[in-house]
Design an enzyme around this catalytic site. Structure first.
Site, PDB file in Angstrom:
ATOM      1  N   ASN A 145     -41.910  46.762  25.475  1.00  0.00           N
ATOM      2  CA  ASN A 145     -41.727  47.093  24.052  1.00  0.00           C
ATOM      3  C   ASN A 145     -42.459  46.028  23.228  1.00  0.00           C
ATOM      4  O   ASN A 145     -42.764  44.938  23.709  1.00  0.00           O
ATOM      5  CB  ASN A 145     -40.230  47.199  23.701  1.00  0.00           C
ATOM      6  CG  ASN A 145     -39.452  45.939  23.986  1.00  0.00           C
ATOM      7  OD1 ASN A 145     -39.952  45.011  24.616  1.00  0.00           O
ATOM      8  ND2 ASN A 145     -38.236  45.891  23.538  1.00  0.00           N
ATOM      9  N   CYS A 158     -34.892  47.206  27.235  1.00  0.00           N
ATOM     10  CA  CYS A 158     -33.920  46.303  26.615  1.00  0.00           C
ATOM     11  C   CYS A 158     -33.494  45.285  27.663  1.00  0.00           C
ATOM     12  O   CYS A 158     -32.864  45.637  28.659  1.00  0.00           O
ATOM     13  CB  CYS A 158     -32.710  47.087  26.112  1.00  0.00           C
ATOM     14  SG  CYS A 158     -31.446  46.034  25.381  1.00  0.00           S
ATOM     15  N   ASN A 173     -25.548  40.553  22.298  1.00  0.00           N
ATOM     16  CA  ASN A 173     -26.294  41.779  22.006  1.00  0.00           C
ATOM     17  C   ASN A 173     -25.393  42.864  22.611  1.00  0.00           C
ATOM     18  O   ASN A 173     -25.238  42.937  23.830  1.00  0.00           O
ATOM     19  CB  ASN A 173     -27.639  41.700  22.722  1.00  0.00           C
ATOM     20  CG  ASN A 173     -28.664  42.736  22.307  1.00  0.00           C
ATOM     21  OD1 ASN A 173     -29.664  42.882  22.996  1.00  0.00           O
ATOM     22  ND2 ASN A 173     -28.474  43.427  21.219  1.00  0.00           N
ATOM     23  N   ASN A 209     -31.434  42.465  27.502  1.00  0.00           N
ATOM     24  CA  ASN A 209     -29.990  42.231  27.614  1.00  0.00           C
ATOM     25  C   ASN A 209     -29.305  43.484  28.146  1.00  0.00           C
ATOM     26  O   ASN A 209     -28.336  43.400  28.908  1.00  0.00           O
ATOM     27  CB  ASN A 209     -29.403  41.864  26.246  1.00  0.00           C
ATOM     28  CG  ASN A 209     -29.834  40.483  25.786  1.00  0.00           C
ATOM     29  OD1 ASN A 209     -29.919  39.549  26.587  1.00  0.00           O
ATOM     30  ND2 ASN A 209     -30.111  40.343  24.492  1.00  0.00           N
ATOM     31  N   CYS A 233     -31.883  39.054  21.875  1.00  0.00           N
ATOM     32  CA  CYS A 233     -32.799  40.092  22.352  1.00  0.00           C
ATOM     33  C   CYS A 233     -33.477  39.549  23.612  1.00  0.00           C
ATOM     34  O   CYS A 233     -34.198  38.537  23.553  1.00  0.00           O
ATOM     35  CB  CYS A 233     -33.828  40.407  21.267  1.00  0.00           C
ATOM     36  SG  CYS A 233     -35.069  41.616  21.773  1.00  0.00           S
ATOM     37  N   GLY A 234     -33.240  40.185  24.740  1.00  0.00           N
ATOM     38  CA  GLY A 234     -33.764  39.683  26.018  1.00  0.00           C
ATOM     39  C   GLY A 234     -35.268  39.804  26.120  1.00  0.00           C
ATOM     40  O   GLY A 234     -35.960  38.858  26.527  1.00  0.00           O
ATOM     41  N   ARG A 290     -36.298  46.156  16.011  1.00  0.00           N
ATOM     42  CA  ARG A 290     -36.661  47.517  15.608  1.00  0.00           C
ATOM     43  C   ARG A 290     -35.478  48.451  15.918  1.00  0.00           C
ATOM     44  O   ARG A 290     -34.964  48.443  17.029  1.00  0.00           O
ATOM     45  CB  ARG A 290     -37.893  47.911  16.433  1.00  0.00           C
ATOM     46  CG  ARG A 290     -38.424  49.286  16.215  1.00  0.00           C
ATOM     47  CD  ARG A 290     -39.620  49.555  17.098  1.00  0.00           C
ATOM     48  NE  ARG A 290     -39.306  49.561  18.521  1.00  0.00           N
ATOM     49  CZ  ARG A 290     -40.127  50.015  19.475  1.00  0.00           C
ATOM     50  NH1 ARG A 290     -41.328  50.452  19.158  1.00  0.00           N
ATOM     51  NH2 ARG A 290     -39.776  49.983  20.753  1.00  0.00           N
ATOM     52  N   ASN A 338     -40.453  44.547  17.104  1.00  0.00           N
ATOM     53  CA  ASN A 338     -39.373  43.560  17.087  1.00  0.00           C
ATOM     54  C   ASN A 338     -40.009  42.226  16.674  1.00  0.00           C
ATOM     55  O   ASN A 338     -41.066  41.867  17.200  1.00  0.00           O
ATOM     56  CB  ASN A 338     -38.755  43.427  18.482  1.00  0.00           C
ATOM     57  CG  ASN A 338     -38.245  44.761  19.004  1.00  0.00           C
ATOM     58  OD1 ASN A 338     -37.208  45.244  18.564  1.00  0.00           O
ATOM     59  ND2 ASN A 338     -38.981  45.380  19.933  1.00  0.00           N
TER      60      ASN A 338
HETATM   61  N1  LIG Z   1     -32.007  44.167  22.522  1.00  0.00           N
HETATM   62  C1  LIG Z   1     -33.038  44.498  23.412  1.00  0.00           C
HETATM   63  C2  LIG Z   1     -34.231  45.209  22.869  1.00  0.00           C
HETATM   64  C3  LIG Z   1     -33.864  46.626  22.440  1.00  0.00           C
HETATM   65  C4  LIG Z   1     -35.049  47.496  22.048  1.00  0.00           C
HETATM   66  C5  LIG Z   1     -35.733  47.048  20.792  1.00  0.00           C
HETATM   67  N2  LIG Z   1     -34.882  47.070  19.637  1.00  0.00           N
HETATM   68  C6  LIG Z   1     -36.956  47.953  20.576  1.00  0.00           C
HETATM   69  O1  LIG Z   1     -36.887  48.909  19.773  1.00  0.00           O
HETATM   70  O2  LIG Z   1     -37.978  47.704  21.218  1.00  0.00           O
HETATM   71  C7  LIG Z   1     -33.360  43.395  24.394  1.00  0.00           C
HETATM   72  O3  LIG Z   1     -32.414  42.658  24.748  1.00  0.00           O
HETATM   73  O4  LIG Z   1     -34.468  43.319  24.895  1.00  0.00           O
END
Ligand SMILES: N[C@@H](CCC[C@H](N)C(=O)O)C(=O)O
Length: 291
Positions: A160, A87, A17, A89, A220-221, A212, A193
């Site tokens: 999120n 986020c 990521n 990661n 995606c962490g 998202r 997501n």
């Molecule tokens: N890649 C991330 C999550 C990034 C935010 C996500 N796209 C959103 O809009 O909520 C992770 O590693 O958590």
């Protein structure tokens, strides 16, 4: 940002990521949505799933309240320039950047995010563990669809929003570049997501994700944490009830994350974080790209 400005940046990733890291301690840059999208463009820009804007908490209006606890604020943006709360990661890569830049050493630190202050441990072996906080599990049925297929999904909020669907085969999820439709619309007013999950063994799963604001990413962490919690509830393993931690290994296209939910509900995520390059953004190029 004016012509001939050279803006320092780094490139890093956590289980593939990937992020453009923009150190800006005093929050002096006008990092607009359009500028982020241009930087993340994989053909015309540097290319990344998102931007980690590194700002001192005291210098960012969304983080001043956290400045006493955490010196640095992760101002995270998705690849399309949209703002996200958290986020997973990204926090590990953000911590790796702080270590790389000499702001912190191995051991414990705190990082401010829009989803609150996260505790981070940089281990000697290189892996980074993040205290991701607790999952929220909003009630109500949710479904997600790809093409002809529709699956029930678990609504999990890790700061999120996530929809976690258990499927027979990850290939069924097809092309995940576009956002999978979900229902009901009211479940995710700001988008979601979406994780697709298969079992690999006892407490071992594999997943793909549509993020998202970024499309399909290699990892995606927060998504892996949401998947671990959804799998634990499905398996009847609620640490708050059993009194024992539940650890899940989550395989993603870009690598492996290990997620533990403790009896107090706190979730820990462990995985790698790598800085791969550093350089300067040409301010003239950026201005032209934004015209
Ligand atoms: N890649 C991330 C999550 C990034 C935010 C996500 N796209 C959103 O809009 O909520 C992770 O590693 O958590």
């Amino acid at each position: 940002m004016s012509t001939r400005t050279r803006i320092p940046f780094l490139k890093g990733h956590g289980t593939e990521n990937d992020f453009v890291i923009v150190p800006d301690p005093d929050n002096a840059l006008d990092l607009t949505r359009a500028a982020v999208a241009v930087l993340c463009d994989r053909r015309a820009g540097i290319g990344a799933d998102g931007v980690l804007h590194v700002v001192r908490s005291a210098a960012h209006p969304e983080a001043t309240g956290m400045a006493a606890e955490a010196e640095w604020f992760m101002d995270y943006r998705n690849g399309d320039g949209s703002v996200a709360e958290m986020c997973g990661n990204g926090v590990r890569v953000f911590a790796r950047y702080l270590q790389h830049a000499g702001h912190v050493g191995e051991g414990d630190l705190a990082i401010a995010t829009r989803a609150g202050v996260k505790t981070v441990h940089i281990a000697k072996d290189g892996d980074i563990t993040v205290g991701m906080g607790r999952a929220r599990l909003p009630e109500g049925e949710v479904t997600v669809s790809v093409g002809e297929h529709t699956w029930p999904a678990r609504n999990v909020n890790m700061g999120n929003p996530h929809a976690v669907a258990f499927v027979d085969d990850l290939a069924q999820a097809g092309n995940l570049y576009d956002p999978p439709p979900f229902s009901p619309a009211a479940a995710y007013p700001d988008g979601v997501n979406v994780e697709f999950v298969v079992d690999r063994g006892p407490r071992h799963v594999a997943m793909r994700v549509h993020e998202r604001g970024s499309g399909e990413t290699r990892s995606c962490g927060t998504g892996a944490c949401a998947v671990a919690v959804a799998a634990a509830r499905r398996d009847g393993a609620d640490p708050a009830v059993t009194g024992t931690p539940a650890t899940y290994t989550v395989d993603l296209p870009g690598g492996r994350l290990v997620i533990t939910e403790r009896p107090d509900g706190e979730i820990e995520m462990t995985g790698p974080a790598v800085i791969v390059a550093e350089g300067e953004i040409d301010g003239e190029w950026l201005e032209n790209a934004l015209r």
